[in-house]
Design a protein around this motif. Sequence first.
Motif, PDB file in Angstrom:
ATOM      1  N   ASN A   6       0.828  -1.209   0.000  1.00 55.14           N
ATOM      2  CA  ASN A   6       0.000   0.000   0.000  1.00 55.14           C
ATOM      3  C   ASN A   6       0.863   1.259   0.000  1.00 55.14           C
ATOM      4  N   THR A   7       1.947   1.251   0.764  1.00 50.87           N
ATOM      5  CA  THR A   7       2.839   2.406   0.809  1.00 50.87           C
ATOM      6  C   THR A   7       3.495   2.637  -0.548  1.00 50.87           C
ATOM      7  N   ILE A   8       3.936   1.569  -1.179  1.00 49.78           N
ATOM      8  CA  ILE A   8       4.564   1.695  -2.502  1.00 49.78           C
ATOM      9  C   ILE A   8       3.551   2.214  -3.519  1.00 49.78           C
ATOM     10  N   THR A   9       2.321   1.717  -3.468  1.00 48.85           N
ATOM     11  CA  THR A   9       1.295   2.159  -4.401  1.00 48.85           C
ATOM     12  C   THR A   9       0.955   3.631  -4.197  1.00 48.85           C
ATOM     13  N   VAL A  10       0.837   4.052  -2.945  1.00 50.08           N
ATOM     14  CA  VAL A  10       0.539   5.460  -2.663  1.00 50.08           C
ATOM     15  C   VAL A  10       1.692   6.350  -3.124  1.00 50.08           C
ATOM     16  N   PHE A  11       2.917   5.927  -2.877  1.00 48.28           N
ATOM     17  CA  PHE A  11       4.080   6.696  -3.325  1.00 48.28           C
ATOM     18  C   PHE A  11       4.077   6.832  -4.848  1.00 48.28           C
ATOM     19  N   GLY A  12       3.781   5.747  -5.540  1.00 46.17           N
ATOM     20  CA  GLY A  12       3.693   5.801  -6.999  1.00 46.17           C
ATOM     21  C   GLY A  12       2.567   6.709  -7.468  1.00 46.17           C
TER      22      GLY A  12
END
Length: 145
Positions: A6-12
Amino acid sequence: MTWISNTITVFGGLLLAHACYSAQEHAALQSFRAAATSTLTSSTPVASSLPVDIAIETIVATLVIVLGLVLGTRPLRPIQWRVWAGKIEREGEEGFLGNNGEVEKDYMGNPFTYLESRPSFVDIRRQRKEFAEWIKNGGGDAGKK
């Protein structure tokens, strides 16, 4: 693993939003520059393409979003029915826990329970022997007058 994906997706998503904002600002500046030059000269304005850094940021943002989504997905189920049924028998409900720790909604248990719980098959050879012995013994009272 869920919070990492989820953190990686939000950062992207943030990177992609920034790339979109940069592209919009670039387009607005180019239209403002074209309007300013058109009032000064009567020549047609030359169209400018998107800068390379914005294009690279868009591609990187898309790849980061895809990476976050792929990390957050459940493991794929086997395609072959027998492999999937074997996994159910070996692991039970523990093998079908979702990312949130709960059993998946489409888990139905052992798909072969009906086959394992039905009565056994009929032994034709044993029944033939019993019938032959019944005939040798006279076949009961139904055949006699």
